[in-house]
Design a protein around this motif. Sequence first.
Motif, PDB file in Angstrom:
ATOM      1  N   PRO A  95     -12.901   9.782  15.358  1.00 18.21           N
ATOM      2  CA  PRO A  95     -12.167  10.534  16.362  1.00 18.21           C
ATOM      3  C   PRO A  95     -10.545  10.697  16.272  1.00 18.21           C
ATOM      4  O   PRO A  95      -9.973   9.499  15.797  1.00 18.21           O
ATOM      5  N   VAL A  96      -9.902  11.661  16.417  1.00 21.87           N
ATOM      6  CA  VAL A  96      -8.574  11.799  16.599  1.00 21.87           C
ATOM      7  C   VAL A  96      -7.887  11.085  17.852  1.00 21.87           C
ATOM      8  O   VAL A  96      -8.584  10.948  18.895  1.00 21.87           O
ATOM      9  N   ILE A  97      -6.857  10.455  17.701  1.00 24.95           N
ATOM     10  CA  ILE A  97      -6.527   9.464  18.762  1.00 24.95           C
ATOM     11  C   ILE A  97      -4.966   9.980  19.564  1.00 24.95           C
ATOM     12  O   ILE A  97      -4.150  10.243  18.587  1.00 24.95           O
ATOM     13  N   VAL A  98      -4.820  10.189  20.671  1.00 19.99           N
ATOM     14  CA  VAL A  98      -3.827  10.665  21.263  1.00 19.99           C
ATOM     15  C   VAL A  98      -2.882   9.477  21.283  1.00 19.99           C
ATOM     16  O   VAL A  98      -3.019   8.470  22.143  1.00 19.99           O
ATOM     17  N   HIS A  99      -1.355   9.715  20.716  1.00 17.75           N
ATOM     18  CA  HIS A  99      -0.446   8.693  20.752  1.00 17.75           C
ATOM     19  C   HIS A  99       0.329   8.834  22.052  1.00 17.75           C
ATOM     20  O   HIS A  99       1.336   9.720  22.244  1.00 17.75           O
ATOM     21  N   PRO A 100       0.372   8.062  23.102  1.00 20.28           N
ATOM     22  CA  PRO A 100       0.939   8.119  24.297  1.00 20.28           C
ATOM     23  C   PRO A 100       2.515   8.230  24.237  1.00 20.28           C
ATOM     24  O   PRO A 100       2.999   7.717  23.444  1.00 20.28           O
ATOM     25  N   VAL A 121      -0.144  12.259  17.575  1.00 16.32           N
ATOM     26  CA  VAL A 121      -1.597  11.924  17.139  1.00 16.32           C
ATOM     27  C   VAL A 121      -1.878  10.937  16.262  1.00 16.32           C
ATOM     28  O   VAL A 121      -0.986  10.731  15.445  1.00 16.32           O
ATOM     29  N   ARG A 122      -2.756  10.131  16.171  1.00 14.45           N
ATOM     30  CA  ARG A 122      -3.120   8.889  15.193  1.00 14.45           C
ATOM     31  C   ARG A 122      -4.673   9.298  14.759  1.00 14.45           C
ATOM     32  O   ARG A 122      -5.409   9.918  15.511  1.00 14.45           O
ATOM     33  N   GLY A 123      -4.817   8.464  13.434  1.00 12.15           N
ATOM     34  CA  GLY A 123      -6.316   8.392  13.156  1.00 12.15           C
ATOM     35  C   GLY A 123      -6.540   7.369  12.390  1.00 12.15           C
ATOM     36  O   GLY A 123      -5.818   6.367  12.041  1.00 12.15           O
ATOM     37  N   ASN A 124      -7.745   7.211  11.719  1.00 16.09           N
ATOM     38  CA  ASN A 124      -8.255   6.047  10.952  1.00 16.09           C
ATOM     39  C   ASN A 124      -9.118   6.567   9.564  1.00 16.09           C
ATOM     40  O   ASN A 124      -9.897   5.988   9.061  1.00 16.09           O
ATOM     41  N   ASP A 125      -8.378   7.713   9.120  1.00 10.19           N
ATOM     42  CA  ASP A 125      -8.992   8.449   7.837  1.00 10.19           C
ATOM     43  C   ASP A 125      -8.691   7.618   6.578  1.00 10.19           C
ATOM     44  O   ASP A 125      -9.437   7.884   5.644  1.00 10.19           O
ATOM     45  N   VAL A 126      -7.816   6.786   6.660  1.00  7.45           N
ATOM     46  CA  VAL A 126      -7.133   6.283   5.300  1.00  7.45           C
ATOM     47  C   VAL A 126      -7.189   4.823   5.668  1.00  7.45           C
ATOM     48  O   VAL A 126      -6.578   4.433   6.850  1.00  7.45           O
ATOM     49  N   HIS A 127      -7.635   3.962   4.987  1.00  5.35           N
ATOM     50  CA  HIS A 127      -7.302   2.385   5.178  1.00  5.35           C
ATOM     51  C   HIS A 127      -5.959   1.960   5.229  1.00  5.35           C
ATOM     52  O   HIS A 127      -5.193   2.596   4.358  1.00  5.35           O
ATOM     53  N   TYR A 128      -5.687   1.426   6.150  1.00  3.05           N
ATOM     54  CA  TYR A 128      -4.473   0.696   6.453  1.00  3.05           C
ATOM     55  C   TYR A 128      -3.404   1.619   6.881  1.00  3.05           C
ATOM     56  O   TYR A 128      -2.111   1.293   7.060  1.00  3.05           O
ATOM     57  N   SER A 129      -3.795   2.927   7.240  1.00  3.87           N
ATOM     58  CA  SER A 129      -2.796   4.069   7.621  1.00  3.87           C
ATOM     59  C   SER A 129      -3.270   4.621   8.684  1.00  3.87           C
ATOM     60  O   SER A 129      -4.451   5.036   8.842  1.00  3.87           O
ATOM     61  N   GLN A 180      -0.452  -4.079  10.991  1.00  2.00           N
ATOM     62  CA  GLN A 180      -0.430  -2.556  11.693  1.00  2.00           C
ATOM     63  C   GLN A 180      -0.720  -2.889  13.189  1.00  2.00           C
ATOM     64  O   GLN A 180      -1.737  -3.629  13.538  1.00  2.00           O
ATOM     65  N   VAL A 181       0.256  -2.514  14.158  1.00  2.00           N
ATOM     66  CA  VAL A 181       0.092  -2.655  15.443  1.00  2.00           C
ATOM     67  C   VAL A 181       0.042  -1.565  16.264  1.00  2.00           C
ATOM     68  O   VAL A 181       0.709  -0.443  15.868  1.00  2.00           O
ATOM     69  N   GLU A 182      -1.173  -1.481  16.909  1.00  2.00           N
ATOM     70  CA  GLU A 182      -1.662  -0.312  17.562  1.00  2.00           C
ATOM     71  C   GLU A 182      -0.440   0.425  18.383  1.00  2.00           C
ATOM     72  O   GLU A 182       0.352  -0.341  19.202  1.00  2.00           O
ATOM     73  N   TYR A 183      -0.368   1.515  18.168  1.00  2.00           N
ATOM     74  CA  TYR A 183       0.986   2.402  18.815  1.00  2.00           C
ATOM     75  C   TYR A 183       2.087   1.898  18.667  1.00  2.00           C
ATOM     76  O   TYR A 183       3.051   2.484  19.219  1.00  2.00           O
ATOM     77  N   ILE A 184       2.352   0.755  17.915  1.00  2.49           N
ATOM     78  CA  ILE A 184       3.847   0.308  17.687  1.00  2.49           C
ATOM     79  C   ILE A 184       4.468   0.663  16.369  1.00  2.49           C
ATOM     80  O   ILE A 184       5.247   1.277  16.125  1.00  2.49           O
ATOM     81  N   SER A 185       4.088  -0.498  15.543  1.00  3.58           N
ATOM     82  CA  SER A 185       4.859  -0.251  14.172  1.00  3.58           C
ATOM     83  C   SER A 185       3.914  -0.937  12.963  1.00  3.58           C
ATOM     84  O   SER A 185       2.839  -1.402  13.300  1.00  3.58           O
ATOM     85  N   ASN A 242       9.912  -6.029   6.655  1.00  2.50           N
ATOM     86  CA  ASN A 242      10.287  -4.801   6.382  1.00  2.50           C
ATOM     87  C   ASN A 242       9.513  -3.823   7.534  1.00  2.50           C
ATOM     88  O   ASN A 242       8.080  -4.107   7.693  1.00  2.50           O
ATOM     89  N   CYS A 243       9.879  -2.760   8.075  1.00  2.00           N
ATOM     90  CA  CYS A 243       9.225  -2.070   9.034  1.00  2.00           C
ATOM     91  C   CYS A 243       9.080  -0.635   8.723  1.00  2.00           C
ATOM     92  O   CYS A 243      10.086   0.134   8.494  1.00  2.00           O
ATOM     93  N   THR A 244       8.007  -0.089   8.750  1.00  2.00           N
ATOM     94  CA  THR A 244       7.848   1.242   8.703  1.00  2.00           C
ATOM     95  C   THR A 244       7.265   1.783   9.931  1.00  2.00           C
ATOM     96  O   THR A 244       6.175   1.372  10.392  1.00  2.00           O
ATOM     97  N   PHE A 245       7.929   2.596  10.689  1.00  2.00           N
ATOM     98  CA  PHE A 245       7.677   2.804  12.244  1.00  2.00           C
ATOM     99  C   PHE A 245       6.863   4.236  12.360  1.00  2.00           C
ATOM    100  O   PHE A 245       7.404   5.220  12.039  1.00  2.00           O
ATOM    101  N   TRP A 246       5.897   4.061  13.232  1.00  2.00           N
ATOM    102  CA  TRP A 246       5.081   5.400  13.220  1.00  2.00           C
ATOM    103  C   TRP A 246       5.415   6.094  14.690  1.00  2.00           C
ATOM    104  O   TRP A 246       4.927   5.566  15.676  1.00  2.00           O
TER     105      TRP A 246
END
Length: 490
Positions: free
Chosen positions: A162-167, A208-216, A447-452, A486-490
């Motif tokens: 499922p697609v996840i809504v990013h608050p 929105v977020r998802g889990n369709d690709v490992h580690y992303s 990978q931190v949920e909702y954060i970075s 190093n941080c890549t921020f979502w």
Amino acid sequence: MTSSAAARNQHLDELRALMASHSPPIHALLIPSEDAHQSEYVSERDKRRQFISGFTGSAGLALITTKEALLWTDGRYFLQATNQLSDRWRLMRMGEDPPVEVWIADNLSAEAVIGIDSWCISVDSAQRYEQAFLKNNQTLFQLSSDLVDEVWKDRPPNDATPVIVHPVEFAGRSVAQKMKELREKLQHEKASGIIITALDEVAWLYNVRGNDVHYSPVVHSYAIVTLHGAFFYVDKRKVTTEVKNYMSESGIDIREYDMVQLDVSLLASGQLKGSAVNGSLHMEKDINVAEQSKIWIDSNSCCLALYSKLRPDQALMLQSPITLPKAVKNPMELTGLRKAHIRDGAAVVQYLAWLDNQMQENYGASGYFSEANGSQKKEHLEIKLTEVSVSDKLEAFRAEKEHFKGLSFPTISSVGPNAAIIHYSPEANTCAELDADKIYLCDSGAQVEYISVLNCNFLFADSIESNEFSDGILAVPGWHYRHYKNCTFW
């Protein structure tokens, strides 16, 4: 020859048979690493280049001709590719050998037909190839289906996670705010719409977020935004009631993933209409959504298949207007970033202290965090420390922290000579045991949920003659380490 190598050789023969029987006959087939969104990291079902070649690195390009099989990759993977490719393949070293388009132009016959899955190549790459092929009147031919898929009988199925809504309390900005600014940019460039294909940009724009690709944390999807409409193209099996309501409230129409090509054609002719009621930006003077209107695409990420639905003079090829606002973090994102670093930093310190203690007690290493408890390696270890077991321990410490979602890439945990292998990936049955007299290098990401996404790198060494490496890493004897993020921020 292993069974897997024999199977790949058979697939190579089957692929050449399909190339020969195709109309027109295909003299060479390009097989990129990328998916339909030009992603660097792709899902299991999109690893066509890996399937046909056996090379598992994240970057590379395969070329199959009637007589040869070649693989281009960069310096990170030269050793890995040498070990993984069979004797039916030739490794082409980027930076040393000619680029693929130059090799084709110089080595294939005049008027040769080079096949490509037009979904898996960007506009920029396609145009670069076509320019090189002019030399010998060669043709880049867009295939109606991917030939690799036809020989890949056990190709993994589509995932329906499922697609996840990013608050918004984590995103810091609502979809309405982002869409308003995007439409202002469309108006400024006199564009009637934009096609967004990069997975991270769709995720950022629609929160929105998802889990369709490992580690992303992405979902396979496209977005089209016009001055008065917005569209989200996704496998509807992934759309929950929550996501459906969220999209409706945000003024976004949900369409099936495969409808994007048809809708791009409608967009090009000014006929794409949305049904969602939305708060699109009121224009003092509307731009007519007609044939002469410009359609914005990022030619570095938009695939050839979608670009081909536009007239060349209709495409506004500029860097995506999402790139910069996605990179500039708002105060709420920065707060989340700092909190994530604190939690992840605590986990890494726990791990370093644990590893230091284990190396003292079991391997006789001199201590960094405390005085050594022993000076000799134990004769009989109940449990040996290996590259895999210690990286698993690091993940376990991270998993104890709030919002931890998983690793952001496979951990590079390497001892001694393995530490010199770029992008080394240890395997449980072949990995090395830790050694107090050898360097231990670890490159790990959380990978931190909702954060970075956090990347942590550290290096241990017990017997280093020089006090400084060439890149300025301070290292002295005694299991000292370096650690940075190093941080890549979502």
